[in-house]
Enzyme design. Sequence first.
Site, PDB file in Angstrom:
ATOM      1  N   HIS A  35       9.124   7.803  -2.103  1.00  0.00           N
ATOM      2  CA  HIS A  35       8.314   8.798  -1.390  1.00  0.00           C
ATOM      3  C   HIS A  35       8.522   8.733   0.126  1.00  0.00           C
ATOM      4  O   HIS A  35       8.219   9.692   0.837  1.00  0.00           O
ATOM      5  CB  HIS A  35       6.831   8.669  -1.758  1.00  0.00           C
ATOM      6  CG  HIS A  35       6.132   7.487  -1.157  1.00  0.00           C
ATOM      7  ND1 HIS A  35       5.907   6.319  -1.842  1.00  0.00           N
ATOM      8  CD2 HIS A  35       5.599   7.313   0.064  1.00  0.00           C
ATOM      9  CE1 HIS A  35       5.256   5.467  -1.068  1.00  0.00           C
ATOM     10  NE2 HIS A  35       5.051   6.055   0.094  1.00  0.00           N
ATOM     11  N   ASP A  49       8.973   5.322  -8.329  1.00  0.00           N
ATOM     12  CA  ASP A  49       8.959   5.397  -6.864  1.00  0.00           C
ATOM     13  C   ASP A  49       9.878   4.321  -6.270  1.00  0.00           C
ATOM     14  O   ASP A  49       9.416   3.287  -5.778  1.00  0.00           O
ATOM     15  CB  ASP A  49       7.522   5.232  -6.364  1.00  0.00           C
ATOM     16  CG  ASP A  49       7.363   5.570  -4.897  1.00  0.00           C
ATOM     17  OD1 ASP A  49       8.318   6.089  -4.301  1.00  0.00           O
ATOM     18  OD2 ASP A  49       6.261   5.320  -4.362  1.00  0.00           O
ATOM     19  N   SER A  65       4.405   1.191   2.903  1.00  0.00           N
ATOM     20  CA  SER A  65       5.171   1.669   1.754  1.00  0.00           C
ATOM     21  C   SER A  65       6.606   1.170   1.795  1.00  0.00           C
ATOM     22  O   SER A  65       7.244   1.151   2.859  1.00  0.00           O
ATOM     23  CB  SER A  65       5.194   3.199   1.722  1.00  0.00           C
ATOM     24  OG  SER A  65       3.957   3.700   1.331  1.00  0.00           O
TER      25      SER A  65
END
Length: 263
Positions: A65, A113, A207
Site C-alpha cells: 500500500h 500487502d 508501514s
Amino acid sequence: VRPQTVLLVFLSIVPQQCFGQIIGGRKADAHSRPYMAYLEIKNGRNTTACGGFLIRPDAVLSAAHCMDKKGTVKVTVTLGAHNIRRQERSQQKIRAGKWVIHPQYSRKDGKNDIVLLKLKKKAEINENVQCISIAKENERVRVGDLCTVSGWGWTSKAGDMSDVLMEVALKVQYAEICEQLSNNFQCQSMICVGDEEEEKATYKGDSGGPLVCNKKAHGIVSHGYEDCLFPEIFTRISHFEPWIQKQLKRFSRKAIPCFPFSD
C-alpha cells in the site's frame, strides 16, 4: 480467547497509509537495526514515507500500500540511518529501479500487502547497513512471542513525528482477536499483533517495517483498525517466502550473498 473489552465497535479497516511512528516505544540505539530502510515516495507533488528492510544488497521488502499510487512514482531508499533528518555519514541513499507488488494485493481490504523493491545499485554492507533473514515457508511465530518493530512514524495520535528511529516490543496474539474485528483477516497470510494492556503500537509512517522475532523478519507492518491501537495486522512473510524467492531470482539469476544481521 476473549479480545480486550475496551475495543471499540469496528468501523472500517484502515490501510496505514504510511503509518507514522511508533507509539509507546523508545528510541532505538543508534544503528542497532542496520537492516532498516526509510522509503521516500514521490508521487507528483506529494511525498510520503514508509519503512522497509534490506533482505539482499539489492532488494528491500515493504508494504504494497506504500507503493499503490497513480501516476509516476519515484522512490529513494535510505539505509544506515538513525536520525533521518540529518545527513549522517553512515547513510546510503539509493534509488529504487523497479518494484513488484504482489499480484493479489487488495487495496480495499489490505490482503497480500507486500512489495519487493529492486535497488538501482547494491548497498555497501558494513556495520551500519546489513541484511536481515526472512522467515522460511515452514516457519511460524507462536502466540505470545515477543517481537520488535522499528520505524520513523508518528509517536502519538496527534501526529508528533520522530527524527530518530524508534522501536517497540509487541506480542503475537490469537488470530481470533483480529477475526472478531474483521472478516477480512486471513490467518495463513496475516499475523495478529499488539499490546492489549498498554498503548504500544505502530502508527502512521511505520508501514512496511519488519516484525522481528528471534532475529528474523516474520511480518510487515500492514494495517490497523480505526480508533484502535490494538490489535494490528502484519503481513505474514513465511506465507509469501516462495513468491519472494521467485522475484529475487528475476532480479538477479546469481545468488547475492549478504551476511544477515544478528544481535
